[in-house]
Design an enzyme around this catalytic site. Structure first.
Site, PDB file in Angstrom:
ATOM      1  N   LYS A  72      38.877   2.707  51.201  1.00  0.00           N
ATOM      2  CA  LYS A  72      37.855   2.760  50.142  1.00  0.00           C
ATOM      3  C   LYS A  72      38.513   2.975  48.771  1.00  0.00           C
ATOM      4  O   LYS A  72      38.195   2.277  47.803  1.00  0.00           O
ATOM      5  CB  LYS A  72      36.877   3.908  50.432  1.00  0.00           C
ATOM      6  CG  LYS A  72      35.918   4.205  49.281  1.00  0.00           C
ATOM      7  CD  LYS A  72      35.200   5.538  49.452  1.00  0.00           C
ATOM      8  CE  LYS A  72      34.537   5.939  48.124  1.00  0.00           C
ATOM      9  NZ  LYS A  72      33.863   7.230  48.176  1.00  0.00           N
ATOM     10  N   THR A  90      34.006  10.340  44.971  1.00  0.00           N
ATOM     11  CA  THR A  90      34.943   9.320  44.503  1.00  0.00           C
ATOM     12  C   THR A  90      34.158   8.025  44.385  1.00  0.00           C
ATOM     13  O   THR A  90      33.673   7.499  45.390  1.00  0.00           O
ATOM     14  CB  THR A  90      36.106   9.138  45.500  1.00  0.00           C
ATOM     15  OG1 THR A  90      36.747  10.390  45.681  1.00  0.00           O
ATOM     16  CG2 THR A  90      37.114   8.126  44.978  1.00  0.00           C
ATOM     17  N   LYS A  94      41.892   9.683  39.801  1.00  0.00           N
ATOM     18  CA  LYS A  94      41.787   9.757  41.264  1.00  0.00           C
ATOM     19  C   LYS A  94      42.281   8.463  41.927  1.00  0.00           C
ATOM     20  O   LYS A  94      43.073   8.502  42.873  1.00  0.00           O
ATOM     21  CB  LYS A  94      40.321  10.026  41.647  1.00  0.00           C
ATOM     22  CG  LYS A  94      39.996   9.921  43.112  1.00  0.00           C
ATOM     23  CD  LYS A  94      40.421  11.122  43.887  1.00  0.00           C
ATOM     24  CE  LYS A  94      40.179  10.928  45.383  1.00  0.00           C
ATOM     25  NZ  LYS A  94      40.688  12.034  46.168  1.00  0.00           N
TER      26      LYS A  94
END
Ligand code: NAD
Length: 285
Positions: A237, A87, A162
């Site tokens: 994050k 990611t 995502k």
């Protein structure tokens, strides 16, 4: 297929092991130097990538991806494919895609959903960005490592999907935690609240599948002292990535910004090392 796999951490190690178990010849490289069953370890990222039809990366962030890509792309032949499952920021994915294209190498950004359990069980969902040809080259491997892959569009689209998904998740989990904390203060039994909400308009993954209230609904990290699971740090994050992306295109994400603030404070305090659903525990205190 001859596969190079770089980044054999919590996610990468079981993904590489599943590829090896399915009969692929996997050569791995990891900074930490840990071994994985069925995977031959190389001396360097370049060595793991040489003469491979496909190279897969599973790294902590965009900086690591840029660094690894800079050393790996020159070692790869034109016509091969680089798949990044980390990611990372959309910008890093697009920059690496452009470098790969210049070298005649296909690139797919393919972040995953499903966590460590999904990686071990081969049940991940891949959200992929890249050309049709690059996606077609990667799809058979997604089938080994996961149960579903969605081609979301051009390079960077997988990362976009995502961070949008995880922004929804962060916001919804905070809402669910606030509602369960409020219910308790109002004297409402959690099981009754779950019975209502899980079949009403408040139903969502954070209630039905990952309920933050201990002893309620299916087994979740709440039933295991809030051990991750999906660590609050990782949610933080991903919320940072979605806010950075929103800033770069002038997107209005006020709830996302609030969720980032709340998780930032949570991780700096009681949330460090705990599952992202442990927000409920701190709201009760
Ligand atoms: P991790 O820290 O366990 O693994 C990352 C690995 O990359 C480490 O083993 C590290 O040694 C290695 N590495 C770092 N820099 C390197 C380099 N330059 N060359 C070679 N190896 C290098 O992290 P993880 O939990 O496996 O997560 C990997 C990615 O997947 C992250 O981007 C994370 O956001 C994403 N992700 C994680 C989860 C989860 O539940 N853990 C779920 C979905 C997505």
């Amino acid at each position: 297929m001859q596969i190079g796999f770089i980044g054999l951490g919590n996610m990468g190690a079981p993904m590489a092991a599943n590829l090896a178990r399915a009969g692929h010849a996997v050569t791995g490289f990891n900074l930490a130097g840990t071994g994985v069953e069925g995977v031959a370890m190389a001396e360097s990222a370049e060595a793991a990538a040489e003469d491979r039809a496909v190279v897969i990366t599973m790294l902590p962030d965009g900086a690591a991806l840029r660094k690894v890509a800079a050393s790996v792309l020159p070692a790869m032949r034109p016509g091969t494919t680089l798949i990044d499952c980390s990611t990372v920021d959309v910008e890093a994915a697009r920059a690496v895609a452009a470098d790969a294209a210049a070298a005649g190498i296909g690139f797919v950004d393919a972040p995953v959903s499903g966590g460590i359990g999904g990686a071990a069980g081969g049940t991940l969902t891949f959200m992929a960005g890249g050309t049709d040809a690059a996606f077609a080259a990667a799809a058979p491997l997604f089938e080994v490592m996961g149960q579903k892959s969605v081609h979301c569009g051009a390079a960077g689209s997988g990362q976009a999907a995502k961070i949008c998904n995880n922004m929804i998740l962060g916001i919804s989990m905070l809402g669910v935690c606030e509602a369960f904390a409020l219910a308790e203060k109002l004297g409402l039994d959690w099981q009754r609240l779950f019975d209502v909400v899980s079949t009403s308009s408040g139903a969502c993954w954070s209630v039905n599948t990952y309920c933050p209230a201990p002893g309620i609904g299916p087994q979740t990290p709440a039933d295991n002292g809030y051990r991750p699971g999906f660590a609050a740090e990782l949610m933080l994050k991903d919320l940072r990535l979605s806010q950075d992306a929103a800033r770069s295109v002038g997107g209005r994400t006020e709830m996302g910004a609030k969720a980032l603030d709340l998780y930032d404070a949570f991780v700096a305090g009681p949330g460090k090392g705990r599952d992202f659903s442990a927000v409920l525990a701190s709201l009760r205190d």
